[in-house]
Write a protein that holds these residues in place. Structure first.
Motif, short mmCIF file in Angstrom:
data_model
loop_
_atom_site.label_atom_id
_atom_site.label_comp_id
_atom_site.label_asym_id
_atom_site.label_seq_id
_atom_site.Cartn_x
_atom_site.Cartn_y
_atom_site.Cartn_z
N LEU A 111 -1.96 24.79 -2.42
CA LEU A 111 -2.56 23.71 -3.20
C LEU A 111 -1.50 22.66 -3.48
CD1 LEU A 111 -4.78 25.56 -5.86
CD2 LEU A 111 -5.33 24.89 -3.50
N LYS A 112 -1.80 21.41 -3.12
CA LYS A 112 -0.84 20.31 -3.34
C LYS A 112 -1.32 19.47 -4.51
CE LYS A 112 1.14 16.25 -1.00
NZ LYS A 112 0.39 15.06 -1.38
N GLY A 113 -0.41 19.27 -5.48
CA GLY A 113 -0.77 18.46 -6.64
C GLY A 113 -0.75 19.26 -7.92
N LEU A 126 9.20 15.24 2.20
CA LEU A 126 9.67 13.86 2.25
C LEU A 126 8.45 12.98 2.48
CD1 LEU A 126 12.66 13.24 4.69
CD2 LEU A 126 12.58 12.85 2.22
N GLY A 127 8.31 11.92 1.68
CA GLY A 127 7.14 11.05 1.82
C GLY A 127 7.52 9.65 2.27
N ARG A 128 7.57 8.72 1.29
CA ARG A 128 7.82 7.31 1.62
C ARG A 128 9.03 7.09 2.54
NH1 ARG A 128 5.65 7.13 -3.65
NH2 ARG A 128 3.91 5.67 -3.93
N PRO A 129 10.15 7.82 2.35
CA PRO A 129 11.31 7.49 3.20
C PRO A 129 11.00 7.52 4.71
CG PRO A 129 11.99 8.95 1.42
CD PRO A 129 10.48 8.82 1.34
N TYR A 130 10.26 8.55 5.16
CA TYR A 130 10.02 8.58 6.61
C TYR A 130 8.99 7.53 7.03
CZ TYR A 130 5.50 11.16 6.87
OH TYR A 130 4.18 11.53 6.80
N TYR A 181 0.84 -1.20 0.00
CA TYR A 181 0.00 0.00 0.00
C TYR A 181 0.88 1.25 0.00
CZ TYR A 181 -3.24 3.62 1.33
OH TYR A 181 -3.96 4.80 1.36
N VAL A 182 1.95 1.21 0.78
CA VAL A 182 2.84 2.37 0.87
C VAL A 182 3.73 2.46 -0.37
CG1 VAL A 182 4.73 3.45 2.17
CG2 VAL A 182 2.86 2.31 3.40
N GLN A 183 4.28 1.34 -0.75
CA GLN A 183 5.34 1.34 -1.77
C GLN A 183 4.81 1.53 -3.20
OE1 GLN A 183 6.09 -1.40 -4.06
NE2 GLN A 183 7.99 -0.48 -4.81
N LEU A 238 -5.81 19.00 3.70
CA LEU A 238 -7.27 18.87 3.58
C LEU A 238 -7.66 18.14 2.30
CD1 LEU A 238 -10.10 19.83 4.65
CD2 LEU A 238 -9.80 21.84 3.18
N TYR A 239 -8.44 17.06 2.48
CA TYR A 239 -9.22 16.53 1.37
C TYR A 239 -10.62 17.07 1.57
CZ TYR A 239 -5.83 12.81 0.13
OH TYR A 239 -4.73 12.12 -0.28
N CYS A 240 -11.09 17.87 0.63
CA CYS A 240 -12.44 18.38 0.77
C CYS A 240 -13.41 17.23 0.75
CB CYS A 240 -12.77 19.34 -0.37
SG CYS A 240 -11.97 20.90 -0.10
N ASN A 252 2.84 14.90 -7.83
CA ASN A 252 1.88 13.99 -8.46
C ASN A 252 1.48 12.88 -7.49
OD1 ASN A 252 3.99 12.12 -8.58
ND2 ASN A 252 4.58 12.78 -10.64
N HIS A 253 1.54 13.23 -6.20
CA HIS A 253 1.06 12.32 -5.16
C HIS A 253 1.92 11.04 -5.11
CE1 HIS A 253 -2.81 12.27 -2.73
NE2 HIS A 253 -2.23 11.15 -2.33
N GLY A 254 3.21 11.22 -5.43
CA GLY A 254 4.09 10.05 -5.39
C GLY A 254 3.70 8.97 -6.37
C1 LIG Z 1 0.95 5.57 1.92
C2 LIG Z 1 0.76 6.96 1.40
C3 LIG Z 1 -0.35 7.68 1.83
C4 LIG Z 1 -0.51 9.00 1.40
N1 LIG Z 1 -1.57 9.73 1.89
C5 LIG Z 1 -1.71 11.03 1.49
C6 LIG Z 1 -2.73 11.85 2.06
O1 LIG Z 1 -3.47 11.43 2.92
N2 LIG Z 1 -2.84 13.11 1.61
C7 LIG Z 1 -2.00 13.64 0.64
O2 LIG Z 1 -2.14 14.80 0.25
N3 LIG Z 1 -1.01 12.89 0.12
C8 LIG Z 1 -0.83 11.61 0.53
N4 LIG Z 1 0.19 10.88 0.03
C9 LIG Z 1 1.15 11.49 -0.91
C10 LIG Z 1 2.30 12.13 -0.15
O3 LIG Z 1 1.88 13.27 0.55
C11 LIG Z 1 3.42 12.56 -1.13
O4 LIG Z 1 2.84 13.35 -2.12
C12 LIG Z 1 4.12 11.37 -1.75
O5 LIG Z 1 4.42 10.40 -0.77
C13 LIG Z 1 5.39 11.84 -2.44
O6 LIG Z 1 6.00 10.80 -3.14
P1 LIG Z 1 7.30 10.04 -2.57
O7 LIG Z 1 6.92 9.51 -1.24
O8 LIG Z 1 7.54 8.95 -3.56
O9 LIG Z 1 8.40 11.05 -2.51
C14 LIG Z 1 0.41 9.57 0.49
C15 LIG Z 1 1.52 8.82 0.07
C16 LIG Z 1 1.71 7.55 0.54
C17 LIG Z 1 2.95 6.79 0.10
#
Ligand SMILES: Cc1cc2nc3c(=O)[nH]c(=O)nc-3n(C[C@H](O)[C@H](O)[C@H](O)COP(=O)(O)O)c2cc1C
Length: 363
Positions: A235-237, A313-317, A24-26, A127-129, A259-261
Motif C-alpha cells: 500500500l502506497k500512501g 525516487l520521484g521528481r529527480p528522475y 505539473y511535475v514540480q 494500481l489506482y483502483c 504523501n504523494h510528494g
Molecule cells: C508528475 C507526478 C506524477 C505522479 N503520478 C503518480 C502516479 O501515477 N501514481 C502514484 O502512485 N504516484 C504518483 N506520483 C507520486 C510519486 O509516486 C511519488 O510519491 C512522489 O513523486 C514523491 O515525491 P518526490 O518526488 O517529491 O520525492 C506522481 C508524482 C509526480 C511528481
C-alpha cells in the motif's frame, strides 16, 4: 549531463519544458506546505558519524520479498510522462533496466503496461483502483501476465488533490491522453465504450475520467485484489501507524510511507516525520519503503537509518527525463547511487544493513 545539485536539476528541467508541464511535475497541492515540509523535515535529523571503521568496500544492496536488489532505490510511479518527453515511460524503463533499478509503472502511464514491461526486467505495477471493479481486476491480471513482480496499490488518491497551480494554468494532462496508455488498451474498458478512442477520443477520455478513481474503495475491497493475484501487494500512501497495522491484518505484504510528494493532502505531515511511528508499529513484520522528499544521498541514509527498507525516487528522475530522456534518467539515478555510496563511507557505514537509528540525532 552531470548535474550534482537538485536545484540545478530542477532549473534545467524548467528550461527544457513548457511552463505548464513543468509546473505539473514540480508543484504540490494547496499552498505547498507539505511539499516543502517533505524536504525541510529531513533537516530535523542529523547524521552522527562514526570513524575509524573499515569502509573500503560498501554494500548498498537490500533484500525484499526474497529478492536482492543492488541498491535501495526504486523509481516511483509517475503518470503522464508523455508531457515530459516523447519517449515517456519507455525511456524510464530502459534507463531503469540499464541500471538494474526496479521501476514502478503507473496506472496512468502514457505507454501501456505491456510496452513498459518489455523494456525492463525488474518492475512493479502501481494500481489506482478504478470505480469499476472489472477494470481494476483487468489491470491486475494484465500486470501479472506481463511479468510485474508486485502490485503497489496507491491509497492516497480517493480524489485528485487541490492542484492550485494546474487550475491556474488550466492544465490537465489527463485530458490530453497522456494518462491513457492502460485504459485505451484495456479490453474491459474498450468493451464499455460505444465508440473506440481511435474514432472518438473525447468520449473515451471523458469515460476514463469518470472511472479513474474509486472514492468508495475501502479495506474490505482489498480482498478483491488479493483474490485475483498471488503477487505481493504494497500500500502506497500510508502515514498513520494504525493504517500500517490494518494493512498487516488485511494480509498486505508491504507499505510505502508517502504523501504523494505533497500533491494530495496539503497540510498533512511530511513522510520523514511519519516514518518512525510506522516502523515502530510494523516491527519488521512486513517491509516499509519510504517515499516523498528524497533529494540527496544523506536523505536516503536518514530514511534507512529510521527503519525504511528501501526508498522511492520521484521528481529527480522525471527532471532527468525532461532534460535528456533515457540518458538523463540514467545519469540522475547514477548520481544518487554515488552520492549514497559516498555518504555511507563518510558516515562510517559499510553496509545498508548496518544502518540504524543510533546513527542519527534529532535537533
Ligand atoms: C508528475 C507526478 C506524477 C505522479 N503520478 C503518480 C502516479 O501515477 N501514481 C502514484 O502512485 N504516484 C504518483 N506520483 C507520486 C510519486 O509516486 C511519488 O510519491 C512522489 O513523486 C514523491 O515525491 P518526490 O518526488 O517529491 O520525492 C506522481 C508524482 C509526480 C511528481
Amino acid at each position: 549531463m552531470t548535474i550534482f545539485h537538485y536545484i540545478d536539476l530542477e532549473n534545467k528541467a524548467r528550461n527544457a519544458l513548457h511552463p505548464h508541464p513543468f509546473s505539473y511535475v514540480q508543484s504540490g497541492s494547496g499552498d505547498e506546505e507539505t511539499l516543502q515540509d517533505n524536504v525541510k523535515d529531513f533537516r530535523k535529523w542529523k547524521i552522527r558519524p562514526r570513524f575509524l571503521q573499515d569502509v573500503s568496500e560498501r554494500n548498498l544492496s537490500i533484500s525484499l520479498f526474497g529478492k536482492t536488489y543492488k541498491t535501495p532505490y526504486f523509481l516511483a510511479p509517475v503518470g503522464n510522462l508523455g508531457i515530459v518527453h516523447p519517449e515517456a515511460d519507455l525511456a524510464v524503463a530502459r534507463a531503469a533496466d540499464r541500471l538494474g533499478i526496479p521501476m514502478i509503472a503507473s496506472t496512468v502511464s502514457t505507454n501501456s503496461l505491456e510496452e513498459i514491461a518489455a523494456e525492463v526486467e525488474d518492475k512493479w505495477f502501481q494500481l489506482y483502483c478504478s470505480s469499476d471493479p472489472e477494470i481494476t481486476v483487468s489491470f491486475v491480471k494484465r500486470a501479472e501476465q506481463a511479468g510485474y513482480g508486485a502490485i503497489v496499490l496507491t491509497v492516497d488518491m480517493p480524489a485528485l488533490g487541490w492542484r492550485a497551480t494546474d487550475f491556474t494554468n488550466q492544465y490537465a494532462p489527463f485530458k490530453l491522453g497522456a494518462a491513457s496508455g492502460n485504459y485505451f488498451s484495456d479490453p474491459v474498458f474498450r468493451d464499455k465504450l460505444t465508440r473506440f478512442p481511435e474514432s472518438d477520443f473525447n468520449a473515451a477520455i471523458s469515460e476514463q475520467t469518470k472511472l479513474l478513481f474509486a472514492p468508495s474503495f475501502t479495506w474490505e475491497n482489498i480482498s478483491l485484489i488479493r483474490r485475483v493475484t498471488k503477487l505481493p501487494i504494497l500500500l502506497k500512501g500510508i502515514l498513520h501507524p494504525a493504517d500500517a497495522e490494518k494493512a498487516i491484518q488485511y494480509g498486505i505484504d508491504g507499505v510505502i510511507v508517502s504523501n504523494h510528494g505533497g500533491r494530495q493532502l496539503d497540510g498533512c505531515l511530511s513522510s520523514i516525520v511519519a516514518l518512525p511511528d510506522i516502523v515502530n508499529c510494523v516491527e519488521g513484520r512486513i517491509p516499509v519503503l519510504f517515499d516523498s522528499g528524497i533529494r540527496k544521498g544523506a536523505d536516503v541514509v536518514k530514511a534507512l537509518a529510521l527503519g525504511a527498507d528501501g526508498v522511492l525516487l520521484g521528481r529527480p528522475y522525471v527532471y532527468g527525463l525532461a532534460v535528456n530522456g533515457e540518458e538523463g534518467v540514467k545519469s540522475v539515478v547514477e548520481n544518487f547511487i554515488k552520492d549514497l555510496d559516498v555518504t555511507m563511507a563518510t558516515a562510517g557505514i559499510s553496509s545498508v544493513s548496518s544502518l540504524s537509528r543510533d546513527l542519527l540525532i534529532k535537533v
